[in-house]
Scaffold this motif. Structure first.
Motif, PDB file in Angstrom:
ATOM      1  N   ILE A 280      -4.956 -32.420   7.614  1.00 10.28           N
ATOM      2  CA  ILE A 280      -3.743 -32.967   7.016  1.00 10.28           C
ATOM      3  C   ILE A 280      -3.991 -33.264   5.541  1.00 10.28           C
ATOM      4  N   CYS A 281      -2.937 -33.208   4.761  1.00 13.31           N
ATOM      5  CA  CYS A 281      -3.070 -33.542   3.347  1.00 13.31           C
ATOM      6  C   CYS A 281      -1.816 -34.242   2.859  1.00 13.31           C
ATOM      7  N   ALA A 282      -1.993 -35.057   1.848  1.00 12.05           N
ATOM      8  CA  ALA A 282      -0.930 -35.783   1.165  1.00 12.05           C
ATOM      9  C   ALA A 282      -1.548 -36.389  -0.081  1.00 12.05           C
ATOM     10  N   ARG A 283      -0.767 -37.114  -0.853  1.00 10.45           N
ATOM     11  CA  ARG A 283      -1.267 -37.637  -2.134  1.00 10.45           C
ATOM     12  C   ARG A 283      -2.044 -38.931  -1.993  1.00 10.45           C
ATOM     13  N   ARG A 284      -1.734 -39.749  -0.982  1.00  7.47           N
ATOM     14  CA  ARG A 284      -2.315 -41.089  -0.902  1.00  7.47           C
ATOM     15  C   ARG A 284      -3.408 -41.157   0.163  1.00  7.47           C
ATOM     16  N   GLU A 285      -4.618 -41.426  -0.294  1.00  3.94           N
ATOM     17  CA  GLU A 285      -5.762 -41.421   0.630  1.00  3.94           C
ATOM     18  C   GLU A 285      -5.647 -42.515   1.681  1.00  3.94           C
ATOM     19  N   GLU A 286      -5.185 -43.698   1.281  1.00  2.50           N
ATOM     20  CA  GLU A 286      -5.092 -44.795   2.252  1.00  2.50           C
ATOM     21  C   GLU A 286      -4.169 -44.428   3.410  1.00  2.50           C
ATOM     22  N   ARG A 287      -3.046 -43.815   3.098  1.00  5.30           N
ATOM     23  CA  ARG A 287      -2.118 -43.406   4.158  1.00  5.30           C
ATOM     24  C   ARG A 287      -2.718 -42.297   5.017  1.00  5.30           C
ATOM     25  N   LEU A 288      -3.456 -41.397   4.410  1.00  4.74           N
ATOM     26  CA  LEU A 288      -4.105 -40.335   5.172  1.00  4.74           C
ATOM     27  C   LEU A 288      -5.137 -40.914   6.145  1.00  4.74           C
TER      28      LEU A 288
ATOM     29  N   LYS B 156      -7.009 -23.172  17.577  1.00  7.68           N
ATOM     30  CA  LYS B 156      -6.371 -22.671  16.360  1.00  7.68           C
ATOM     31  C   LYS B 156      -6.557 -23.682  15.233  1.00  7.68           C
ATOM     32  N   VAL B 157      -6.582 -23.198  14.003  1.00  6.06           N
ATOM     33  CA  VAL B 157      -6.792 -24.060  12.832  1.00  6.06           C
ATOM     34  C   VAL B 157      -5.488 -24.189  12.070  1.00  6.06           C
ATOM     35  N   ALA B 158      -5.065 -25.431  11.864  1.00  7.96           N
ATOM     36  CA  ALA B 158      -3.770 -25.687  11.232  1.00  7.96           C
ATOM     37  C   ALA B 158      -3.907 -26.617  10.040  1.00  7.96           C
ATOM     38  N   ILE B 159      -3.188 -26.300   8.971  1.00 10.21           N
ATOM     39  CA  ILE B 159      -3.012 -27.206   7.836  1.00 10.21           C
ATOM     40  C   ILE B 159      -1.577 -27.708   7.864  1.00 10.21           C
ATOM     41  N   VAL B 160      -1.402 -29.021   7.741  1.00  7.21           N
ATOM     42  CA  VAL B 160      -0.070 -29.617   7.668  1.00  7.21           C
ATOM     43  C   VAL B 160       0.011 -30.427   6.383  1.00  7.21           C
ATOM     44  N   THR B 161       0.939 -30.076   5.512  1.00  9.86           N
ATOM     45  CA  THR B 161       1.083 -30.793   4.247  1.00  9.86           C
ATOM     46  C   THR B 161       2.076 -31.943   4.416  1.00  9.86           C
ATOM     47  N   GLY B 162       1.977 -32.919   3.524  1.00 10.29           N
ATOM     48  CA  GLY B 162       2.854 -34.079   3.614  1.00 10.29           C
ATOM     49  C   GLY B 162       2.728 -34.763   4.960  1.00 10.29           C
ATOM     50  N   ALA B 163       1.483 -34.907   5.440  1.00  9.39           N
ATOM     51  CA  ALA B 163       1.251 -35.305   6.835  1.00  9.39           C
ATOM     52  C   ALA B 163       0.743 -36.724   6.999  1.00  9.39           C
ATOM     53  N   SER B 164       0.937 -37.572   6.008  1.00 10.68           N
ATOM     54  CA  SER B 164       0.474 -38.950   6.140  1.00 10.68           C
ATOM     55  C   SER B 164       1.484 -39.835   6.854  1.00 10.68           C
ATOM     56  N   LYS B 165       2.702 -39.303   7.082  1.00 13.36           N
ATOM     57  CA  LYS B 165       3.746 -40.092   7.746  1.00 13.36           C
ATOM     58  C   LYS B 165       4.833 -39.143   8.229  1.00 13.36           C
ATOM     59  N   GLY B 166       5.778 -39.701   8.979  1.00 17.88           N
ATOM     60  CA  GLY B 166       6.986 -38.985   9.350  1.00 17.88           C
ATOM     61  C   GLY B 166       6.763 -37.705  10.131  1.00 17.88           C
ATOM     62  N   ILE B 167       7.556 -36.693   9.806  1.00 17.63           N
ATOM     63  CA  ILE B 167       7.525 -35.423  10.530  1.00 17.63           C
ATOM     64  C   ILE B 167       6.160 -34.759  10.423  1.00 17.63           C
TER      65      ILE B 167
ATOM     66  N   TYR C 174      -8.843 -34.877   6.811  1.00  8.96           N
ATOM     67  CA  TYR C 174      -7.835 -35.018   5.755  1.00  8.96           C
ATOM     68  C   TYR C 174      -8.446 -34.642   4.411  1.00  8.96           C
ATOM     69  N   VAL C 175      -7.581 -34.171   3.520  1.00 11.30           N
ATOM     70  CA  VAL C 175      -7.949 -33.882   2.139  1.00 11.30           C
ATOM     71  C   VAL C 175      -6.815 -34.399   1.260  1.00 11.30           C
ATOM     72  N   VAL C 176      -7.139 -35.210   0.272  1.00 11.94           N
ATOM     73  CA  VAL C 176      -6.120 -35.695  -0.657  1.00 11.94           C
ATOM     74  C   VAL C 176      -5.616 -34.518  -1.495  1.00 11.94           C
TER      75      VAL C 176
END
Length: 259
Positions: A36-44, A8-19, A61-63
């Protein structure tokens, strides 16, 4: 139990840390292809390495800033280009912002709604054609128990989260005929960077376990772990939950005053 997530193909937003990060890792462990995606590339980049080390599986990942419609569409486009579809969307991007009502100006109201409510709306709109084409699509919107039982000085988060819960229920009815399930998980106190900062500020002399167990209003007697939240989200998007839609599940150790 086989959760039916293999391939299955999943997108998870706000996925650079935590939940979000833990959810992405758990989905990968169950065999899903994850973006996964989030605003900060280094964290991704760090998150991708953590997931690979834990699961042996590559994730992409995609910023993305979820307040930017074009950035949201770019995540969806790149996901489809790489995996030829989307089956699962987990809208997790957001932060906590709880203040007395009269201290919240228009910019803070607008920014919170733009991030938490409209961020989810943008992603659902962009991903919907692919979820409709999937054998069974699944959306989980991550909200908070404060949206169900708002307290004093809980603004603007409680209002934004309540709107996300209403969005979930309405969409579950509208998208049911397309075999797309839409649910929400309502978070209570879950271990996070924000909670850990509170621990260091308020009780630096205590161990994590001591601090976690000091919240007497939580019937289970402790703060929740990110893995516990991720397990529930993973269940909700899986075949094991194939007849669940329009449901709000509290992940709060029993602290909320509502079912």
């Amino acid at each position: 139990m086989d959760l039916g997530l293999q391939g299955k193909v999943a997108i998870v937003t706000g996925a650079s840390k935590g939940i979000g990060l833990q959810t992405a890792q758990t989905l990968a462990q169950e065999g899903a292809n994850v973006v996964i995606c989030a605003r900060r590339e280094e964290r991704l980049q760090t998150a991708v390495e953590e997931i690979k080390e834990a699961t042996g599986k590559e994730v992409h990942y995609v910023v993305c800033d979820v307040t930017d419609d074009e950035a949201v569409k770019n995540v969806v486009t790149k996901t489809v280009e790489h995996f030829d579809g989307i089956d699962i969307l987990v809208n997790n991007a957001g932060t906590s912002s709880a203040n007395p009502f009269m201290t919240v100006d228009d910019d803070l109201w607008q920014g919170d709604l733009d991030l938490k409510l409209f961020g989810a709306i943008r992603f659902i709109k962009a991903a919907l054609p692919y979820l409709q084409a999937a054998d069974q699509g699944a959306i989980v919107n991550v909200t908070a128990v404060g949206g169900r039982t708002p307290g004093a000085a809980s603004f603007p988060t409680s209002v934004s989260r309540a709107a996300g819960q209403a969005l979930t229920k309405g969409l579950s009815k509208e998208l049911g005929p397309d075999n797309i399930r839409v649910n929400t998980v309502c978070m209570g106190l879950i271990r996070s960077e924000q909670i850990e900062k509170r621990w260091q500020k308020e009780a630096p002399d205590k161990t994590w376990e001591e601090f976690s167990q000091s919240f007497t209003d939580i019937p289970l007697g402790r703060i929740g772990q990110t893995q516990e939240a991720a397990n529930t989200i993973t269940f909700l998007v899986s075949q094991a939950a194939s007849y669940l839609t329009g449901v709000a599940i509290n992940i709060d150790g029993g602290s909320a005053a509502v079912l």
